[in-house]
Design a protein around this motif. Sequence first.
Motif, PDB file in Angstrom:
ATOM      1  N   SER A 298       0.809  -1.238   0.000  1.00 59.74           N
ATOM      2  CA  SER A 298       0.000   0.000   0.000  1.00 59.74           C
ATOM      3  C   SER A 298       0.832   1.273   0.000  1.00 59.74           C
ATOM      4  N   ALA A 299       2.111   1.186   0.400  1.00 56.48           N
ATOM      5  CA  ALA A 299       2.911   2.421   0.421  1.00 56.48           C
ATOM      6  C   ALA A 299       3.679   2.603  -0.895  1.00 56.48           C
ATOM      7  N   LEU A 300       3.431   1.727  -1.880  1.00 58.49           N
ATOM      8  CA  LEU A 300       4.255   1.752  -3.098  1.00 58.49           C
ATOM      9  C   LEU A 300       3.499   2.323  -4.292  1.00 58.49           C
ATOM     10  N   ASP A 301       4.267   2.814  -5.281  1.00 55.83           N
ATOM     11  CA  ASP A 301       3.674   3.255  -6.548  1.00 55.83           C
ATOM     12  C   ASP A 301       2.932   2.101  -7.190  1.00 55.83           C
ATOM     13  N   ILE A 302       1.939   2.420  -7.975  1.00 57.48           N
ATOM     14  CA  ILE A 302       1.082   1.380  -8.537  1.00 57.48           C
ATOM     15  C   ILE A 302       1.864   0.381  -9.395  1.00 57.48           C
ATOM     16  N   SER A 303       2.842   0.859 -10.170  1.00 58.95           N
ATOM     17  CA  SER A 303       3.597  -0.055 -11.051  1.00 58.95           C
ATOM     18  C   SER A 303       4.473  -0.984 -10.206  1.00 58.95           C
ATOM     19  N   VAL A 304       4.992  -0.466  -9.116  1.00 58.51           N
ATOM     20  CA  VAL A 304       5.860  -1.271  -8.250  1.00 58.51           C
ATOM     21  C   VAL A 304       5.025  -2.283  -7.463  1.00 58.51           C
ATOM     22  N   GLN A 305       3.790  -1.901  -7.137  1.00 58.26           N
ATOM     23  CA  GLN A 305       2.912  -2.816  -6.389  1.00 58.26           C
ATOM     24  C   GLN A 305       2.806  -4.159  -7.095  1.00 58.26           C
ATOM     25  N   ALA A 306       2.589  -4.104  -8.423  1.00 58.93           N
ATOM     26  CA  ALA A 306       2.415  -5.353  -9.183  1.00 58.93           C
ATOM     27  C   ALA A 306       3.690  -6.176  -9.141  1.00 58.93           C
ATOM     28  N   GLN A 307       4.837  -5.511  -9.219  1.00 57.05           N
ATOM     29  CA  GLN A 307       6.111  -6.257  -9.184  1.00 57.05           C
ATOM     30  C   GLN A 307       6.272  -6.980  -7.852  1.00 57.05           C
ATOM     31  N   ILE A 308       5.941  -6.290  -6.770  1.00 53.27           N
ATOM     32  CA  ILE A 308       6.117  -6.902  -5.447  1.00 53.27           C
ATOM     33  C   ILE A 308       5.121  -8.058  -5.258  1.00 53.27           C
ATOM     34  N   LEU A 309       3.897  -7.871  -5.730  1.00 54.95           N
ATOM     35  CA  LEU A 309       2.906  -8.953  -5.619  1.00 54.95           C
ATOM     36  C   LEU A 309       3.359 -10.174  -6.415  1.00 54.95           C
ATOM     37  N   ASN A 310       3.891  -9.922  -7.609  1.00 56.54           N
ATOM     38  CA  ASN A 310       4.369 -11.052  -8.422  1.00 56.54           C
ATOM     39  C   ASN A 310       5.547 -11.737  -7.756  1.00 56.54           C
ATOM     40  N   LEU A 311       6.433 -10.933  -7.157  1.00 55.72           N
ATOM     41  CA  LEU A 311       7.573 -11.519  -6.443  1.00 55.72           C
ATOM     42  C   LEU A 311       7.068 -12.425  -5.310  1.00 55.72           C
ATOM     43  N   LEU A 312       6.090 -11.926  -4.548  1.00 55.94           N
ATOM     44  CA  LEU A 312       5.565 -12.716  -3.434  1.00 55.94           C
ATOM     45  C   LEU A 312       4.964 -14.017  -3.940  1.00 55.94           C
ATOM     46  N   ARG A 313       4.290 -13.939  -5.079  1.00 55.35           N
ATOM     47  CA  ARG A 313       3.672 -15.135  -5.649  1.00 55.35           C
ATOM     48  C   ARG A 313       4.740 -16.135  -6.101  1.00 55.35           C
ATOM     49  N   GLU A 314       5.778 -15.612  -6.754  1.00 62.75           N
ATOM     50  CA  GLU A 314       6.859 -16.472  -7.234  1.00 62.75           C
ATOM     51  C   GLU A 314       7.588 -17.145  -6.071  1.00 62.75           C
ATOM     52  N   LEU A 315       7.875 -16.356  -5.034  1.00 61.85           N
ATOM     53  CA  LEU A 315       8.592 -16.897  -3.875  1.00 61.85           C
ATOM     54  C   LEU A 315       7.790 -18.019  -3.230  1.00 61.85           C
ATOM     55  N   ARG A 316       6.495 -17.796  -3.186  1.00 62.93           N
ATOM     56  CA  ARG A 316       5.645 -18.816  -2.566  1.00 62.93           C
ATOM     57  C   ARG A 316       5.663 -20.084  -3.407  1.00 62.93           C
ATOM     58  N   ARG A 317       5.579 -19.906  -4.711  1.00 68.17           N
ATOM     59  CA  ARG A 317       5.585 -21.068  -5.600  1.00 68.17           C
ATOM     60  C   ARG A 317       6.912 -21.830  -5.468  1.00 68.17           C
ATOM     61  N   ALA A 318       8.017 -21.069  -5.421  1.00 72.50           N
ATOM     62  CA  ALA A 318       9.339 -21.700  -5.400  1.00 72.50           C
ATOM     63  C   ALA A 318       9.621 -22.397  -4.069  1.00 72.50           C
ATOM     64  N   HIS A 319       9.154 -21.807  -2.960  1.00 73.99           N
ATOM     65  CA  HIS A 319       9.582 -22.317  -1.647  1.00 73.99           C
ATOM     66  C   HIS A 319       8.438 -22.880  -0.804  1.00 73.99           C
ATOM     67  N   GLY A 320       7.228 -22.920  -1.347  1.00 66.52           N
ATOM     68  CA  GLY A 320       6.091 -23.458  -0.584  1.00 66.52           C
ATOM     69  C   GLY A 320       5.818 -22.657   0.686  1.00 66.52           C
ATOM     70  N   LEU A 321       5.955 -21.309   0.596  1.00 73.08           N
ATOM     71  CA  LEU A 321       5.807 -20.480   1.800  1.00 73.08           C
ATOM     72  C   LEU A 321       4.356 -20.407   2.255  1.00 73.08           C
ATOM     73  N   THR A 322       4.182 -20.073   3.516  1.00 78.09           N
ATOM     74  CA  THR A 322       2.858 -19.834   4.083  1.00 78.09           C
ATOM     75  C   THR A 322       2.738 -18.331   4.352  1.00 78.09           C
TER      76      THR A 322
END
Length: 342
Positions: free
Chosen positions: A199-223
């Motif tokens: 919520s504190a990030l620019d709109i374009s950066v928000q999507a990058q961070i969300l995608n990163l979180l999704r990728e990390l979860r996929r790669a490492h099985g995070l909760t």
Amino acid sequence: MPPTVPVTPLDPVPGLAGSGAGAGAAVLELQDVRVWFPLSRDWRGRAVRHAHALNGVTLQVRRGEAFGIVGESGCGKSTLAAVLMNLVRPTEGELRRLPRADGRPSDVQIVFQDPQSSLDPRLPAWRVIIEPLVAAGGQASGKADLRKRADALALQVGLRPEHLDRYVHEFSGGQRQRIAIARALAPSPDVIVLDEPTSALDISVQAQILNLLRELRRAHGLTYVLISHNVSVVRHLCDRVAVMYLGQVVEQGPAAWVLQAPRHPYTRELLDAVPRLDRPWPEAPLAEPAELPGNVVLPQGCFFRSRCPWATAGCERPQALLARPDAPLHAYRCHVMARASH
Ligand SMILES: Nc1ncnc2c1ncn2[C@@H]1O[C@H](COP(=O)(O)OP(=O)(O)OP(=O)(O)O)[C@@H](O)[C@H]1O
Ligand SMILES: [Mg+2]
């Protein structure tokens, strides 16, 4: 006469994306948790007014899932995060961190909304990243090993290891949030709590961070426990979701069901507040009720009653969170909608 209740037909397709199926055993459990913050005290020092931040929250986070918590400002989301982190003790009720296979209690790390204020400005980025390891006694590993670990974490979150000698203020907002994520990953926690991570990030950066979180979860099985007032963020990442209103969970279930076919009137209101291209804007702003209920003096019965277009006399009674008989993973706290659906 209340308006007719429009109930969206629901089709619980087996294997539906976001059904929450397939997640592991419980890793965190909240049992009827209440948190009341004293606001003023009498001459004896006894609290006489409280902010009732959490009012009986029961939920389970399962290993491997992304659990979303959504609700408007002040509904208790960050207080819930603080309870999960053991930073705030429940006034009543219980948090259980279930043990890992090796018998040690589960570890929970957090990423806050604003990395600028949550990360230590006096340390170079690599030290910030391995701080939780050092706090857990990792100093014994030696500086070279810790630096190597920080470099590996930086690569995982899309940062360049050669930049890690810089201080936090020398990075952009998105990069700072990547540092915060690397830091949360450092001790290989069982659960990462993400409190409004974009919520504190620019709109374009928000999507990058969300995608990163999704990728990390996929790669490492995070909760993840992802906290957001933004339904789209939760939709993007979560398998299951709990909707909070005035310190209570009013609806909970597989994200695809709760966010596509909500049952609780508050969830409907929350989803209607999200601008949609296929729906024209109302010509005049919708009328607000004279006074929204606050959490100092809690309403009697259903907390949402004074804002609810479908409220009836029966709403003066407290509403239990009841599972749908036809889809027990989906539960909501509204007898009017329950009657209309069956
Ligand atoms: N330390 C505190 N002392 C007194 N009241 C508090 C304290 N922390 C939270 N509250 C109150 O508890 C309620 C819930 O606050 P909380 O920060 O958990 O909400 P939130 O859902 O995270 O809101 P936001 O979306 O704005 O971050 C609010 O009424 C808040 O004022
Ligand atoms: Mg908050």
